[in-house]
Write a protein that holds these residues in place. Structure first.
Motif, PDB file in Angstrom:
ATOM      1  N   PHE A  68      -1.191   4.587  -0.210  1.00 33.88           N
ATOM      2  CA  PHE A  68      -2.637   4.783  -1.025  1.00 33.88           C
ATOM      3  C   PHE A  68      -3.283   3.843  -0.120  1.00 33.88           C
ATOM      4  O   PHE A  68      -3.320   2.818   0.302  1.00 33.88           O
ATOM      5  N   HIS A 127      -7.503  -5.162  -1.905  1.00 30.21           N
ATOM      6  CA  HIS A 127      -8.495  -5.970  -0.691  1.00 30.21           C
ATOM      7  C   HIS A 127      -8.916  -7.106  -1.476  1.00 30.21           C
ATOM      8  O   HIS A 127      -9.294  -6.939  -2.665  1.00 30.21           O
ATOM      9  N   GLU A 183       0.803  -1.246  -0.081  1.00 27.62           N
ATOM     10  CA  GLU A 183       0.024   0.039  -0.002  1.00 27.62           C
ATOM     11  C   GLU A 183       0.925   1.132   0.027  1.00 27.62           C
ATOM     12  O   GLU A 183       0.317   2.198  -0.218  1.00 27.62           O
ATOM     13  N   HIS A 196      -7.909   2.550   0.606  1.00 27.91           N
ATOM     14  CA  HIS A 196      -8.982   2.376  -0.232  1.00 27.91           C
ATOM     15  C   HIS A 196     -10.079   2.070   0.927  1.00 27.91           C
ATOM     16  O   HIS A 196      -9.622   1.250   1.919  1.00 27.91           O
ATOM     17  N   TYR A 239      -8.536   6.844  -1.401  1.00 28.52           N
ATOM     18  CA  TYR A 239      -9.582   6.808  -2.343  1.00 28.52           C
ATOM     19  C   TYR A 239     -10.771   6.019  -1.871  1.00 28.52           C
ATOM     20  O   TYR A 239     -10.676   5.021  -0.921  1.00 28.52           O
ATOM     21  N   ARG A 257     -16.005  -1.111   4.551  1.00 29.70           N
ATOM     22  CA  ARG A 257     -14.835  -0.610   4.786  1.00 29.70           C
ATOM     23  C   ARG A 257     -14.595   0.707   5.273  1.00 29.70           C
ATOM     24  O   ARG A 257     -14.896   1.606   4.480  1.00 29.70           O
ATOM     25  N   CYS A 310       1.511   0.866  -4.294  1.00 34.65           N
ATOM     26  CA  CYS A 310       0.757   0.433  -5.392  1.00 34.65           C
ATOM     27  C   CYS A 310      -0.681   1.171  -5.135  1.00 34.65           C
ATOM     28  O   CYS A 310      -1.188   1.092  -4.248  1.00 34.65           O
ATOM     29  N   PRO A 311      -1.115   1.980  -6.105  1.00 34.46           N
ATOM     30  CA  PRO A 311      -1.988   3.034  -5.955  1.00 34.46           C
ATOM     31  C   PRO A 311      -3.604   2.194  -6.205  1.00 34.46           C
ATOM     32  O   PRO A 311      -4.824   2.616  -5.761  1.00 34.46           O
ATOM     33  N   ILE A 312      -3.465   0.824  -6.719  1.00 24.80           N
ATOM     34  CA  ILE A 312      -4.911   0.095  -6.892  1.00 24.80           C
ATOM     35  C   ILE A 312      -5.040  -0.750  -5.242  1.00 24.80           C
ATOM     36  O   ILE A 312      -4.151  -0.909  -4.671  1.00 24.80           O
ATOM     37  N   ASP A 313      -6.445  -1.033  -5.349  1.00 28.27           N
ATOM     38  CA  ASP A 313      -7.053  -1.647  -4.067  1.00 28.27           C
ATOM     39  C   ASP A 313      -6.681  -3.085  -4.370  1.00 28.27           C
ATOM     40  O   ASP A 313      -7.294  -3.614  -4.965  1.00 28.27           O
TER      41      ASP A 313
END
Lengths: 190, 983, 95
Positions: free
Chosen positions: B166, A137, A129, B168, B278, B193, A132-135
């Motif tokens: 980052f 989860h 995290e 989320h 985000y 979440r 890496c900008p993407i989620d």
């Protein structure tokens, strides 16, 4: 025959290290062949893949797994997949793939284009995290998911191989910078 | 020294004593203290000097809104100025010093400014330092610079490390007070979440500082219990010491986590982390900030916000004073009196600006003045008494002031939302268009009683999650006792003759606002710039609204008509180091290393950065003391025998498909469709406007398979452009592109012995003789016993040359092998400098010539642009302006006096003309010393150049100086017939 | 800034590269009598709308697709994201 032989070198000379709750290991011995679907040629390719690799063409962002050569087919784009498989030939992975898939698609060897790092362990998501900008989860990026994104200015393909295990592929020439990005993240957490 | 003002109670850990120093004096506090609460507990009221007048200042608030108590923390390179003591978590060994004084804090020489205050009013800089002009640089500016600013930077590199990351989530809850906890509970219980963040190290917000109860527990107990429930949820992430500082496009929120600021050492962990969040939804529960009332000399240490006074008493057991008066315009201010009285503190007076009856029971012994006004205060280093409008003086050592509460609307305005005014609470509340996905709950939305805050947070949490498709839990909202929250707007005491401060941080008074109005500054934005109101670290959190009210009074407009200045990120200060994150020094950007990098390093190569690539520039040999010696030798050796150069960095694009040839025909200006298999062709790419974009070669390996090269610099942009052509312009074509730059290690092998050298490594079943493998041939071969290899017979140097490409894994081994095998030919590695010299000698254009201004015609390649086909740029390349008779053309230059050295950047003037812009005829784009010719040579553009061979012109460099006569010659200094490369 | 990719979902703008007005996909016919004029208009003349704007974005650090993004220049709201290739094919004159 020439009196010289060439020896292969891996991008990070076999790097492997355990950090706090996360292991970072260079993955070698895998070939990567880009498979580009020709215009109108999707069906022929699907059939060939189903027949030989027993594989379906994955949607972009997904992957499918074959028992043949431990192959994994990564959905990279609408008309492009990467076949990643065990390397046991004389540096001609395209020949291996063409043998199975004939001329149903356009193949390009990408085996030497990438450094591959496997990031695994309970802290792998905490490490990633940071870069890496993407989620990642599991509800959003479940096992088998694939994505190309950008980490520390470097284009990176990330594959969620299994729980808490991620495969990262980034350009070979910047392998050292990429490793440093991952290492610093592993050192910076908790 | 004992903590003389420490009393019972609070959320501090008395079993853990912490030592710290303030201005070198050793003091003690407890775990859970802030620097401010510990200073108060130790009886320190004065903690700094004000910005302009150097007035003594004390602690004013108990939170991030603090305008006054700015201190310097730590020492040496770790020194950090302008840190708010009120949010500085105390740790063992903390070193703090006060700021903005010469001499001691108590006796500051600069306090003389206060005596000249009438000269230092609004706009003083603009007015005073205008004249005489010559004084500015030598006198005014140095003096101002020495006097300006509060704290001091260390002047050293920041030794801390910073990181970013980052996050989320479905729901981001900003602020963990009563509203935030309630909202997070609703969202968390529904299964969303959730991230809950709070700037404090102890979540709970004002629940931790008030004596109100929730569900029959104390507020802080309820908060602890709510936090325990939340931390047990896998779907909830709690982030303390984290400030959401900005609301950005499309719902993105920026947050700063202070990871180790509360520790004496970061121990190699990041000090702070900048998070990009985000989130699908944000619930802003940022609470409210109390405002002061302006009256004469209201800036003395001991004058504090009323809510802060009781916060210090209730949360930290730290007593700001022993004889406390309250000045309020609202019911909440009275709470300070009752809370303190309950702790046995003497309340000397409660002055309420409103008429009528006291809203609560009056504390024993307190003088009550309804409809009262404080006009002045006394006390040099701290307040000693207050003077009421009726002349009555009341001795106090602390004055708690409440002008009401302003919802913290800042984040709601970061996407240009504009707050709206509510008369009933005399405050702005969120209004207009909120940032995408944002809701506001609790005090931030104007709910100022605890019971309404709890309910509002709970309800908004539920509605947000049901909006996201979750089922809200059936648990009911927590509740609290009813309280009164009446207020009647009251901003400043008109009767005050002494200066009345609005903005404590910037020393802006009521008089300054009135003056700026008199001088014609009508917009709030102008007021801000002219008076500096609301600037600096606190961004006017306590000052803005009262100042706007004074301005509204001046203009006769209402407060909502006057409006607020625009709020912009960050909400609280963010260190530049945190914004930079890891991107410092060598980590500023990644580096790309070519396959021969390790080997080149072993050879002692000097590297140059080309984009992200590191390329060997030259390879010094022992005895060579100047780069030119190395470069000249590399060129000479290559031209005499053979040299090897790593050209991996050139972009390589694999082009496949039934329409691959047609596609290349469209992206290259020259013809490609009929290139035979096994051949390479040089190609030029134009932009659609007809200007040269890039050049390179394409090799046809099969009917449907080409391998293209681009320049190193344009590899990415050419690929992007070709994808645009493929997907957007000619989507019906069957063609695929993939970069193979990284896949192959590619080396140029150049020189008369190039073939002989290669024959030593190429497997014997491949014939690379001139007949079998002629100039501009290409093929797939094997080397060194079966390694698959691509061989191209192309030449940038003008010599017999090949480019050999093997899978990157063999690159390191191949360069070592070529050098070893070439020993008998006295082979040399050569770097980018020698490469440049040889291409200039040969007259090949490169980046300096393809500078985004030149056309194929300028480069002498106009005839390559096909008129028989459609390709990018061909149509517009025919425009009149690009085809002028006296247009530029690329030619060679040599100095008339051969011993002179040409310079790139020279401009050309015809003999007899004056060197000025009007007579400018072109420029020198590349120069080199040619070891083969023994003098300086150059390539450049000059009008009608190709017709002027032999003419002498003036080359001049007005910028750096220098002028010489140069002769226009052919660009091909070496082997103009190309015999060598076909050998 | 986030662009909601038609296949890959919401992605940060850092992965994308901007090009310009979506009309750039309608390249003129080089054989038209007024080809020079048409190319001039194609390349240089743009509307500058206050409101809906269709524009080209390249998912360079993603699937390498060119997208047409409909973005409101006043509110910054993105209301539609399409593959430029699909749009280009749909807008082709039928043979």
């Amino acid at each position: 025959m020439p009196n010289y032989t060439l020896t292969a070198r891996t991008p990070l000379d076999g790097f492997s290290h355990d950090f706090n709750g996360v292991s970072v290991t260079e993955v070698n011995g895998r070939s990567i062949v880009s498979i580009a679907t020709s215009l109108g040629g999707g069906e022929a390719l699907s059939k060939a893949l189903a027949k030989t690799y027993k594989l379906k063409i994955p949607e972009p962002g997904k992957s499918t797994v074959s028992s043949l050569d431990n192959a994994v087919l990564l959905g990279m784009a609408q008309d492009q997949t990467f076949l990643v498989f065990d390397d046991h030939t004389e540096d001609k992975p395209v020949d291996v793939v063409s043998k199975h898939l004939k001329d149903t698609a356009y193949f390009t060897d990408q085996s030497d284009s990438y450094v591959m790092l496997r990031v695994s362990g309970e802290n792998s998501r905490s490490v990633l995290e940071r870069i890496c900008p993407i989620d990642l989860h599991p509800s959003v990026f479940p096992e088998g998911s694939v994505s190309r994104t950008i980490m520390e200015h470097l284009g990176t393909v990330i594959v969620h191989e299994k729980a808490n295990t991620f495969l990262l592929m980034s350009a070979r020439s910047s392998a050292k910078s990429f490793l440093e990005a991952v290492e610093v993240s592993a050192l910076n957490i908790g | 020294m004992s903590q003389i003002n420490r009393i019972e109670g609070g959320l501090i850990n008395r079993s853990k004593k912490l030592s710290f120093t303030f201005n070198g004096q050793s003091l003690e506090g407890y775990e859970g203290d802030t620097l401010a609460s510990a200073l108060l507990a130790n009886g320190h009221r004065m903690v700094g000097r004000s910005f302009k007048y150097h007035r003594p200042r004390g602690i004013f608030s108990a939170g991030s809104e603090e305008p006054n108590a700015l201190v310097q923390l730590r020492t040496g390179a770790y020194q950090e100025p302008n840190t708010r003591a009120t949010v500085t978590e105390l740790f063992h060994g903390l070193e703090a010093t006060s700021q903005n004084h010469r001499g001691s804090l108590k006796y500051d020489f600069m306090a003389v400014n206060d005596l000249f205050s009438s000269f230092l009013s609004a706009g003083f800089y603009y007015k005073t330092f205008m004249w005489p002009k010559a004084f500015w640089e030598k006198f005014y500016e140095p003096v101002i610079r020495a006097a300006a600013g509060l704290g001091r930077l260390s002047g050293q590199d920041d030794p801390d490390i910073y990181d970013k990351g980052f996050l989320h989530c479905d729901v981001l809850v900003v602020g963990a007070g009563a509203a935030g906890l309630s909202a997070a509970l609703s969202a968390g219980r529904a299964g969303a979440r959730v991230i809950l963040m709070d700037e404090d190290f102890c979540m709970g917000g004002r629940l931790n500082v008030e004596t109100l109860s929730v569900n029959d527990q104390s507020g802080s107990e309820w908060a602890t219990q709510a936090l325990a429930e939340l931390s047990a949820m896998d779907n909830v992430r709690l982030m303390t010491r984290t400030t959401a500082y900005g609301a950005y496009d499309h719902g993105i929120v920026g947050a700063l986590e202070r990871v180790t600021d509360h520790l004496i050492s970061s121990e190699n962990k990041p000090r702070q982390i900048l998070w990009r969040v985000y989130t699908k939804r944000t619930i802003l529960c940022a609470g409210a900030t109390e405002r002061p009332i302006a009256f004469g000399n209201n800036d003395r240490p001991g004058v504090m916000l009323a809510g802060a006074v009781r916060a210090y008493v209730n949360r930290w057991g730290a007593l700001p004073g022993k004889r406390v008066a309250v000045f309020t315009n609202n019911d909440d201010g009275w709470r300070t009196a009752t809370d303190l009285a309950a702790k046995g503190v003497e309340i000397t007076a409660v002055i309420d600006s409103r008429d009528g009856q006291p809203p609560v029971d009056v504390p024993k012994g307190a003088a009550i003045v309804m409809g009262g006004r404080i006009v002045d205060t006394k006390g040099r280093h701290g307040i000693r008494s207050i003077t009421l409008s009726n002349g009555q003086q009341i001795p106090v050592d602390c004055l708690a002031v409440s002008g009401g509460w302003s919802p913290n609307v800042q984040l709601t305005c970061h996407q240009r939302g504009r707050p709206t005014w509510r008369d009933d609470i005399a405050a702005f509340v969120p209004g207009g268009e909120l940032p995408q996905g944002m809701s506001v709950a609790g005090a931030a939305s104007g709910n100022l009683s605890l019971s309404s805050v709890l309910l509002n947070g709970h309800d908004i949490g539920n509605s947000v999650v049901s909006d996201l498709g979750f089922t809200p839990s059936k648990v009911k909202a927590s509740s609290s006792e009813e309280e009164t929250t009446g207020i009647s707007a009251f901003w400043h005491v008109r009767e005050s003759k002494a200066r009345a401060w609005l903005d404590l941080q910037n020393d802006v008074t009521v008089k300054d606002v009135k003056l700026s109005h008199q001088e014609g500054f009508r917009s709030v934005e102008h007021l801000k710039r002219y008076t500096t109101l609301g600037m600096a670290t606190d961004q006017g959190k306590t000052a803005n609204i009262p100042a706007l009210a004074v301005m509204a009074e001046c203009t006769g407009k209402s407060l909502p008509e006057t409006g607020t200045t625009i709020f912009r990120p960050p909400y609280t200060p963010v260190a530049i180091g945190a914004l930079a994150g890891r991107a410092r020094g060598k980590d500023f950007r990644p580096s790309r290393l070519s396959p021969s990098h390790s080997w080149a390093k072993e050879q002692g190569a000097i590297f140059v950065e080309a984009g992200m690539w590191y390329r060997a520039q030259w390879f010094p040999r022992s005895g060579e003391t100047h780069w030119r010696q190395s470069v000249d030798r590399e060129v000479t050796q290559t031209r005499a025998s053979v040299g090897v150069c790593d050209v991996t960095t050139l972009g390589k694009i694999d082009v496949q498909g039934r329409d691959a040839a047609q596609f290349l025909n469209k992206v290259y200006a020259n013809a490609f469709a009929k290139l035979p298999v096994g051949k390479v062709r040089y190609g030029i790419m134009l932009r659609e406007d007809g200007i040269m974009m890039d050049d390179g070669t394409s090799a046809r390996f099969a009917e449907n398979h080409f391998v293209m090269t681009t320049t190193t610099a344009n590899a990415v942009s050419v690929f992007r452009h070709m994808e645009f052509c493929r997907q957007c312009l000619w989507p019906e074509m069957d063609v695929h592109l993939i970069s193979s730059t990284e896949q192959y290690a590619q080396f140029a092998v150049a020189g008369p012995n190039a073939r002989k050298l290669l024959q030593k490594v190429v497997d014997s079943d491949h014939d690379i003789s001139n007949e079998a493998f002629p100039f501009m041939g290409c093929g797939e071969i094997t080397v060194c016993g079966g390694v698959p290899t691509r061989l191209f017979r192309i030449s940038f140097s003008g010599e017999l040359a090949y480019e050999i490409a093997v899978p990157t894994r063999y690159g390191d081994s191949l360069v070592r092998t070529l050098i070893a095998a070439g020993e008998e030919f006295d082979v040399t590695p050569y770097g980018t400098e020698a490469l440049g010299v040889m291409r200039i000698e040969k007259g090949h254009a490169a980046g300096n010539e393809l500078n985004g201004q030149t056309t194929a015609r300028d480069l002498g390649m106009g005839r390559m642009v096909s008129k028989k086909k459609d390709s990018i740029g061909n149509t517009l390349s025919e425009r009149e302006g690009l085809n002028l008779e006296n247009g530029l053309s690329l030619v060679g230059f040599r100095p008339v006096n051969r011993s002179e050295e040409l310079k790139a950047g020279f401009h050309f003037i015809s003999k007899g003309n004056t060197a000025n812009m009007a007579n400018d005829e072109g420029w020198m784009s590349s120069v080199a010393f040619s070891p083969n010719l023994g003098h300086s040579i150059g390539l450049g553009f000059i009008k009608r150049g190709s017709e002027r061979l032999g003419e002498i012109v003036i080359a001049t460099d007005p910028l750096r100086g220098g002028e010489m006569d140069v002769e226009i010659v052919s660009a091909h200094f070496i082997d103009p017939e190309g015999e060598r490369l076909r050998a | 800034m986030i662009i909601n990719h038609p296949l890959l979902g919401p992605r940060d703008a850092a992965e994308f590269v901007y090009k310009g007005d979506a009309s750039l996909i309608n390249r003129p016919n080089w054989q038209a009598d007024d080809a020079a004029e048409l190319f001039h208009e194609y390349l240089y003349l743009r509307d500058n709308p206050a409101g809906q704007h269709r524009e080209l974005w390249y998912h360079e650090q993603g699937d390498r697709s060119w997208l047409i993004v409909t973005r409101n220049t006043l509110t910054h709201e993105i209301s539609n994201v399409e593959f430029a290739r699909d749009v280009a094919l749909a807008e082709r004159p039928k043979k």
